[in-house]
Design a protein around this motif. Structure first.
Motif, PDB file in Angstrom:
ATOM      1  N   ASP A 226      69.443   0.690 -29.328  1.00  0.00           N
ATOM      2  CA  ASP A 226      69.227  -0.137 -30.642  1.00  0.00           C
ATOM      3  C   ASP A 226      67.846  -0.660 -30.873  1.00  0.00           C
ATOM      4  OD1 ASP A 226      71.798   0.627 -31.149  1.00  0.00           O
ATOM      5  OD2 ASP A 226      72.562  -1.456 -30.366  1.00  0.00           O
ATOM      6  N   GLY A 227      67.441  -0.916 -31.932  1.00  0.00           N
ATOM      7  CA  GLY A 227      66.002  -1.621 -32.268  1.00  0.00           C
ATOM      8  C   GLY A 227      64.733  -0.694 -31.907  1.00  0.00           C
ATOM      9  N   GLY A 228      65.053   0.597 -31.860  1.00  0.00           N
ATOM     10  CA  GLY A 228      63.845   1.465 -31.504  1.00  0.00           C
ATOM     11  C   GLY A 228      63.714   1.656 -30.097  1.00  0.00           C
ATOM     12  N   GLN A 229      64.496   0.837 -29.252  1.00  0.00           N
ATOM     13  CA  GLN A 229      64.279   0.987 -27.932  1.00  0.00           C
ATOM     14  C   GLN A 229      64.780   2.422 -27.335  1.00  0.00           C
ATOM     15  OE1 GLN A 229      66.419  -2.254 -26.411  1.00  0.00           O
ATOM     16  NE2 GLN A 229      64.746  -3.586 -26.938  1.00  0.00           N
ATOM     17  N   ALA A 230      64.495   3.007 -26.183  1.00  0.00           N
ATOM     18  CA  ALA A 230      64.856   4.050 -25.684  1.00  0.00           C
ATOM     19  C   ALA A 230      64.627   4.144 -23.975  1.00  0.00           C
ATOM     20  CB  ALA A 230      63.737   5.359 -26.157  1.00  0.00           C
ATOM     21  N   ILE A 231      65.354   4.945 -23.672  1.00  0.00           N
ATOM     22  CA  ILE A 231      65.394   5.135 -22.122  1.00  0.00           C
ATOM     23  C   ILE A 231      64.830   6.590 -21.970  1.00  0.00           C
ATOM     24  CG2 ILE A 231      66.521   5.585 -19.737  1.00  0.00           C
ATOM     25  CD1 ILE A 231      68.523   3.700 -20.767  1.00  0.00           C
ATOM     26  N   MET A 232      63.505   6.777 -21.396  1.00  0.00           N
ATOM     27  CA  MET A 232      62.808   8.070 -20.990  1.00  0.00           C
ATOM     28  C   MET A 232      63.019   8.403 -19.606  1.00  0.00           C
ATOM     29  SD  MET A 232      58.659   8.685 -21.812  1.00  0.00           S
ATOM     30  CE  MET A 232      58.030   8.160 -20.203  1.00  0.00           C
ATOM     31  N   LYS A 233      63.352   9.808 -19.635  1.00  0.00           N
ATOM     32  CA  LYS A 233      63.656  10.562 -18.234  1.00  0.00           C
ATOM     33  C   LYS A 233      62.508  11.467 -17.950  1.00  0.00           C
ATOM     34  CE  LYS A 233      67.440  12.334 -15.269  1.00  0.00           C
ATOM     35  NZ  LYS A 233      68.721  12.776 -15.482  1.00  0.00           N
ATOM     36  N   ALA A 234      62.044  11.561 -16.830  1.00  0.00           N
ATOM     37  CA  ALA A 234      60.920  12.324 -16.618  1.00  0.00           C
ATOM     38  C   ALA A 234      61.146  13.046 -15.171  1.00  0.00           C
ATOM     39  CB  ALA A 234      59.599  11.638 -16.668  1.00  0.00           C
ATOM     40  N   LYS A 235      60.612  14.261 -14.851  1.00  0.00           N
ATOM     41  CA  LYS A 235      60.388  14.724 -13.559  1.00  0.00           C
ATOM     42  C   LYS A 235      59.068  14.469 -13.333  1.00  0.00           C
ATOM     43  CE  LYS A 235      60.457  18.858 -10.813  1.00  0.00           C
ATOM     44  NZ  LYS A 235      60.475  20.469 -11.022  1.00  0.00           N
ATOM     45  N   SER A 236      59.086  13.341 -12.212  1.00  0.00           N
ATOM     46  CA  SER A 236      57.740  12.906 -11.634  1.00  0.00           C
ATOM     47  C   SER A 236      57.660  13.826 -10.217  1.00  0.00           C
ATOM     48  CB  SER A 236      57.575  11.433 -11.457  1.00  0.00           C
ATOM     49  OG  SER A 236      57.787  10.989 -12.774  1.00  0.00           O
TER      50      SER A 236
ATOM     51  N   LEU B 177      54.901  14.294  -7.235  1.00  0.00           N
ATOM     52  CA  LEU B 177      53.541  13.695  -6.635  1.00  0.00           C
ATOM     53  C   LEU B 177      53.121  14.624  -5.543  1.00  0.00           C
ATOM     54  CD1 LEU B 177      51.922  10.944  -6.438  1.00  0.00           C
ATOM     55  CD2 LEU B 177      53.090  10.416  -4.335  1.00  0.00           C
ATOM     56  N   GLU B 178      52.048  15.297  -6.059  1.00  0.00           N
ATOM     57  CA  GLU B 178      51.479  16.457  -5.287  1.00  0.00           C
ATOM     58  C   GLU B 178      50.408  15.809  -4.119  1.00  0.00           C
ATOM     59  OE1 GLU B 178      51.578  19.488  -9.028  1.00  0.00           O
ATOM     60  OE2 GLU B 178      49.609  18.419  -8.597  1.00  0.00           O
ATOM     61  N   VAL B 179      50.430  16.560  -3.060  1.00  0.00           N
ATOM     62  CA  VAL B 179      49.697  16.510  -2.002  1.00  0.00           C
ATOM     63  C   VAL B 179      48.495  17.480  -1.852  1.00  0.00           C
ATOM     64  CG1 VAL B 179      49.344  16.021   0.680  1.00  0.00           C
ATOM     65  CG2 VAL B 179      51.477  15.358  -0.378  1.00  0.00           C
ATOM     66  N   GLU B 180      47.215  16.963  -2.049  1.00  0.00           N
ATOM     67  CA  GLU B 180      46.185  18.019  -1.880  1.00  0.00           C
ATOM     68  C   GLU B 180      46.208  18.735  -0.714  1.00  0.00           C
ATOM     69  OE1 GLU B 180      41.713  17.841  -3.408  1.00  0.00           O
ATOM     70  OE2 GLU B 180      42.246  16.480  -1.798  1.00  0.00           O
ATOM     71  N   GLY B 181      46.508  20.256  -1.037  1.00  0.00           N
ATOM     72  CA  GLY B 181      46.359  21.210   0.229  1.00  0.00           C
ATOM     73  C   GLY B 181      47.791  21.531   0.902  1.00  0.00           C
ATOM     74  N   SER B 182      48.730  20.846   0.173  1.00  0.00           N
ATOM     75  CA  SER B 182      50.130  21.118   0.874  1.00  0.00           C
ATOM     76  C   SER B 182      51.027  21.943  -0.264  1.00  0.00           C
ATOM     77  CB  SER B 182      50.865  19.754   0.900  1.00  0.00           C
ATOM     78  OG  SER B 182      52.233  20.015   1.149  1.00  0.00           O
ATOM     79  N   ASP B 183      51.562  23.017   0.317  1.00  0.00           N
ATOM     80  CA  ASP B 183      52.271  23.718  -0.651  1.00  0.00           C
ATOM     81  C   ASP B 183      53.842  22.941  -1.204  1.00  0.00           C
ATOM     82  OD1 ASP B 183      50.777  25.909  -0.283  1.00  0.00           O
ATOM     83  OD2 ASP B 183      52.141  26.689   1.400  1.00  0.00           O
ATOM     84  N   LYS B 184      54.005  21.812  -0.442  1.00  0.00           N
ATOM     85  CA  LYS B 184      55.130  21.021  -0.945  1.00  0.00           C
ATOM     86  C   LYS B 184      54.601  19.772  -1.550  1.00  0.00           C
ATOM     87  CE  LYS B 184      58.792  22.711   2.281  1.00  0.00           C
ATOM     88  NZ  LYS B 184      59.582  22.160   3.395  1.00  0.00           N
ATOM     89  N   PRO B 185      55.381  19.133  -2.390  1.00  0.00           N
ATOM     90  CA  PRO B 185      55.003  17.794  -2.934  1.00  0.00           C
ATOM     91  C   PRO B 185      55.443  16.785  -2.104  1.00  0.00           C
ATOM     92  CG  PRO B 185      56.808  18.630  -4.145  1.00  0.00           C
ATOM     93  CD  PRO B 185      56.549  19.704  -3.309  1.00  0.00           C
ATOM     94  N   ALA B 186      54.903  15.514  -2.055  1.00  0.00           N
ATOM     95  CA  ALA B 186      55.295  14.481  -1.353  1.00  0.00           C
ATOM     96  C   ALA B 186      56.680  13.989  -1.561  1.00  0.00           C
ATOM     97  CB  ALA B 186      54.267  13.509  -1.304  1.00  0.00           C
ATOM     98  N   VAL B 187      56.816  13.911  -3.136  1.00  0.00           N
ATOM     99  CA  VAL B 187      57.981  13.091  -3.810  1.00  0.00           C
ATOM    100  C   VAL B 187      58.348  14.100  -5.133  1.00  0.00           C
ATOM    101  CG1 VAL B 187      59.075  11.363  -4.757  1.00  0.00           C
ATOM    102  CG2 VAL B 187      57.249  11.051  -2.811  1.00  0.00           C
ATOM    103  N   VAL B 188      59.482  14.289  -5.194  1.00  0.00           N
ATOM    104  CA  VAL B 188      59.965  14.809  -6.619  1.00  0.00           C
ATOM    105  C   VAL B 188      61.071  13.674  -6.860  1.00  0.00           C
ATOM    106  CG1 VAL B 188      61.245  16.430  -7.911  1.00  0.00           C
ATOM    107  CG2 VAL B 188      59.435  17.208  -6.213  1.00  0.00           C
ATOM    108  N   ALA B 189      60.870  12.891  -8.163  1.00  0.00           N
ATOM    109  CA  ALA B 189      61.610  12.149  -8.555  1.00  0.00           C
ATOM    110  C   ALA B 189      62.193  12.158  -9.984  1.00  0.00           C
ATOM    111  CB  ALA B 189      61.149  10.587  -8.121  1.00  0.00           C
ATOM    112  N   GLU B 190      63.494  12.063 -10.401  1.00  0.00           N
ATOM    113  CA  GLU B 190      63.845  11.904 -11.647  1.00  0.00           C
ATOM    114  C   GLU B 190      63.780  10.252 -11.952  1.00  0.00           C
ATOM    115  OE1 GLU B 190      67.817  13.750 -11.793  1.00  0.00           O
ATOM    116  OE2 GLU B 190      66.975  15.508 -11.217  1.00  0.00           O
ATOM    117  N   THR B 191      62.656   9.930 -12.648  1.00  0.00           N
ATOM    118  CA  THR B 191      62.477   8.505 -12.901  1.00  0.00           C
ATOM    119  C   THR B 191      62.985   8.143 -14.309  1.00  0.00           C
ATOM    120  OG1 THR B 191      60.022   9.006 -13.649  1.00  0.00           O
ATOM    121  CG2 THR B 191      60.391   8.393 -11.492  1.00  0.00           C
TER     122      THR B 191
END
Length: 159
Positions: free
Chosen positions: A120-130, A132-146
């Protein structure tokens, strides 16, 4: 701020909203987080012991410090719609800590919009895949649904 409005978010689902600059996670940041939270486990703050005993060859950042980096790096990217007065942390549906972040390593954030729930009122909940990559690593540090609760600026709300 982004180049889009709250009402335009649904058009961007599935799109990358941006990638942050690299940020160094140095020992002083790790120590400050430990002091702030009381999480002073040796693998984070005892440099000499971590060099001797850690499976990573030295101290590593707290997983929750890395999760906490998502909010400021998201703002740096400009993930908030241009008509949002604020974007408040609303929660995390899922978070995984996939790779350690050694003291002195650099990380950056990649954000992909995965959903939007109008309120309501133009508000919203935004969902994202966040991711966090680590330089030089094949795997990210964190993957989160924020989740972010978006509040429109005065004068831009829908009635």
């Amino acid at each position: 701020m982004g180049e889009f409005t709250i009402s335009q978010l649904s058009e961007r689902i599935g799109q990358e909203l941006g990638v942050s600059d690299w940020v160094t996670i140095d020992q002083s940041r790790i120590d400050a987080f430990a002091a702030c939270t009381g999480d002073d486990q040796w693998i984070h703050v005892d440099v000499e012991r971590a060099k001797r005993e850690s499976p990573y060859g030295g101290p590593v950042a707290h997983g929750y410090l890395m999760l906490a980096m998502i909010a400021p790096l998201s703002l740096e990217i400009g993930v908030l719609p241009k008509d949002a007065a604020a974007g408040l942390n609303y929660g995390v549906d899922k978070a995984r800590f996939l790779a350690p972040v050694p003291a002195g390593a650099r990380v950056r954030l990649r954000v992909v919009l995965t959903g939007v729930e109008p309120k309501d009122g133009g508000q919203a909940i935004m969902k994202a895949k966040s991711t966090l990559e680590v330089e030089g690593s094949d795997k990210p540090a964190v993957v989160a649904e924020t989740l972010a609760f978006l509040i429109p600026a005065k004068g831009t709300q829908k009635s």
